[in-house]
Design an enzyme around this catalytic site. Structure first.
Site, PDB file in Angstrom:
ATOM      1  N   LYS A   1       0.827  -1.206   0.000  1.00  0.00           N
ATOM      2  CA  LYS A   1       0.000   0.000   0.000  1.00  0.00           C
ATOM      3  C   LYS A   1       0.861   1.257   0.000  1.00  0.00           C
ATOM      4  O   LYS A   1       0.520   2.239  -0.642  1.00  0.00           O
ATOM      5  CB  LYS A   1      -0.945   0.026   1.211  1.00  0.00           C
ATOM      6  CG  LYS A   1      -2.166  -0.868   1.047  1.00  0.00           C
ATOM      7  CD  LYS A   1      -3.215  -0.536   2.092  1.00  0.00           C
ATOM      8  CE  LYS A   1      -4.411  -1.468   1.972  1.00  0.00           C
ATOM      9  NZ  LYS A   1      -5.353  -1.330   3.086  1.00  0.00           N
TER      10      LYS A   1
ATOM     11  N   LYS B   1      -6.901 -11.566  -8.738  1.00  0.00           N
ATOM     12  CA  LYS B   1      -8.110 -11.599  -7.924  1.00  0.00           C
ATOM     13  C   LYS B   1      -9.108 -10.534  -8.395  1.00  0.00           C
ATOM     14  O   LYS B   1      -8.707  -9.432  -8.757  1.00  0.00           O
ATOM     15  CB  LYS B   1      -7.662 -11.298  -6.488  1.00  0.00           C
ATOM     16  CG  LYS B   1      -8.716 -11.439  -5.436  1.00  0.00           C
ATOM     17  CD  LYS B   1      -8.098 -11.220  -4.052  1.00  0.00           C
ATOM     18  CE  LYS B   1      -9.075 -10.465  -3.177  1.00  0.00           C
ATOM     19  NZ  LYS B   1      -8.582 -10.113  -1.873  1.00  0.00           N
TER      20      LYS B   1
ATOM     21  N   LYS C   1     -12.383  -4.620  -6.467  1.00  0.00           N
ATOM     22  CA  LYS C   1     -13.199  -3.429  -6.669  1.00  0.00           C
ATOM     23  C   LYS C   1     -12.341  -2.248  -7.121  1.00  0.00           C
ATOM     24  O   LYS C   1     -12.849  -1.279  -7.645  1.00  0.00           O
ATOM     25  CB  LYS C   1     -13.937  -3.086  -5.383  1.00  0.00           C
ATOM     26  CG  LYS C   1     -13.001  -2.785  -4.243  1.00  0.00           C
ATOM     27  CD  LYS C   1     -13.702  -2.715  -2.915  1.00  0.00           C
ATOM     28  CE  LYS C   1     -12.666  -2.544  -1.825  1.00  0.00           C
ATOM     29  NZ  LYS C   1     -13.088  -2.912  -0.514  1.00  0.00           N
TER      30      LYS C   1
END
Ligand code: TRP
Length: 330
Positions: free
Chosen positions: A114, A196, A199
């Site tokens: 991140k 994967k 969203k």
């Protein structure tokens, strides 16, 4: 108290939920509610480790809570609540943070990923995120935590923190275990089936949002990447077809074998239409309940208010014991 084990899990309110979240989390949670004492939380405090638009955050938090209920999680049997409504999460996180090492947090792969992706906002919350997650779990003495593979490392750290605390101050926390349910298919992107379903995919054709309408779902599945063969079979190298078979089997509760047999000798066009229809049929009752809840804000408010009261009762009990152990005047 009964002798059922306790389960805690949460979803961040930083975005909408996808079919991957439904199959990987919500659908499984509905199966746990009879056998366990479950707490399902919308972890809005975790969401602000990435800058959020305030009105969007508020809308998403309620959206996720309603989706919990719409997908069949019984709000009377389980505790459904919003993390920021229970101050003990932040309070215990402080204490646990004082029992967690910088080195441990620096090793978290999610923090590394991140912060690499978001280098203009590497804030302290992003770093201490796993401590807050440990607090979520330890406050309720959860025995089991259903998490995806990307959260295993965080859960491992929660266990380490619990054991360390117990070692120094005497047994207090239950050391949580990951809950590994039936091995369901991991739902992959419709456009890049080796990744994967996410969203945050910039291409919306890669995911199905739980609140996409039927036409959109049909279109997205029609556009799903497959391969140049024409055989519906589960096989290495056929990532797109494997993923669609996985989706089909999850939403129809059929085994992969049954799904495969059903489409033997059928073309991709026929197969995709059947997958789309099965997904829509699975979603339809959820959309209906979601709409009913959206028309009944008072009820939703009652659920999360009562949920927070029940959660706070349990959490405050644990926090008080912690404060006693560490020598705070209580
Ligand atoms: N970090 C989890 C995720 O992103 C969400 C989460 C927060 C959570 N607290 C939790 C999950 C406690 C399980 C238990 O998926």
């Amino acid at each position: 108290m009964d002798d059922k084990k306790t389960i805690f899990s949460g979803v961040q309110s930083s975005g909408f939920l996808t079919l991957g979240n439904y199959i990987g989390a919500l659908k499984n949670w509905t199966k746990l509610q009879n056998d366990y004492n479950c707490l399902f939380c919308v972890v809005d405090m975790h969401s602000i480790t990435v800058r959020q638009n305030p009105s969007e955050l508020k809308r998403r938090t309620l959206e996720i809570l309603k989706l919990y209920m719409a997908s069949g999680i019984d709000a009377e049997k389980n505790i459904l609540f919003i993390q920021s409504h229970v101050p003990a999460h932040a309070e215990l996180a402080w204490v646990l943070g004082c029992n967690t090492y910088m080195g441990e947090l620096s090793r978290m792969t999610q923090f590394k990923d991140k912060s690499a992706r978001n280098d203009e906002n590497i804030n302290a919350g992003l770093f201490t995120y796993p401590v807050l997650m440990a607090a979520d779990i330890l406050l309720y003495n959860a025995d089991l935590v259903p998490v995806g593979s990307d959260q295993k490392q965080h859960l491992e750290l929660a266990r380490d923190i619990a054991e360390r605390f117990n070692g120094v101050y005497g047994n207090l926390f239950i050391v949580p275990e990951p809950y590994i349910g039936e091995v369901g298919a991991k739902i992959m992107s419709l456009q890049e089936p080796t990744k994967k379903m996410s969203k945050s995919d910039i291409n919306p054709n890669g995911y199905i949002a739980l609140l996409d309408d039927a036409d959109t779902i049909v279109k997205k599945i029609k556009r799903a990447v497959t391969d140049s063969e024409n055989e519906v079979a589960y096989r290495e190298g056929k990532d797109g077809i494997n993923n669609l078979l996985g989706i089909y089997s999850a939403v129809t509760d059929k085994t992969m074998g049954e799904a495969q047999t059903e489409f033997e000798g059928k073309g991709y066009g026929h197969f995709k239409a059947a997958v789309a229809e099965a997904v829509v049929e699975c979603m339809r009752p959820m959309w209906q309940r979601y709409k009913e809840l959206s028309d009944n804000n008072d009820y939703v408010e009652k659920i999360y208010t009562e949920g927070a009261l029940k959660a706070a009762y349990l959490a405050d009990g644990t926090l008080k014991k912690v404060y006693e152990k560490i020598g705070f005047v209580i």
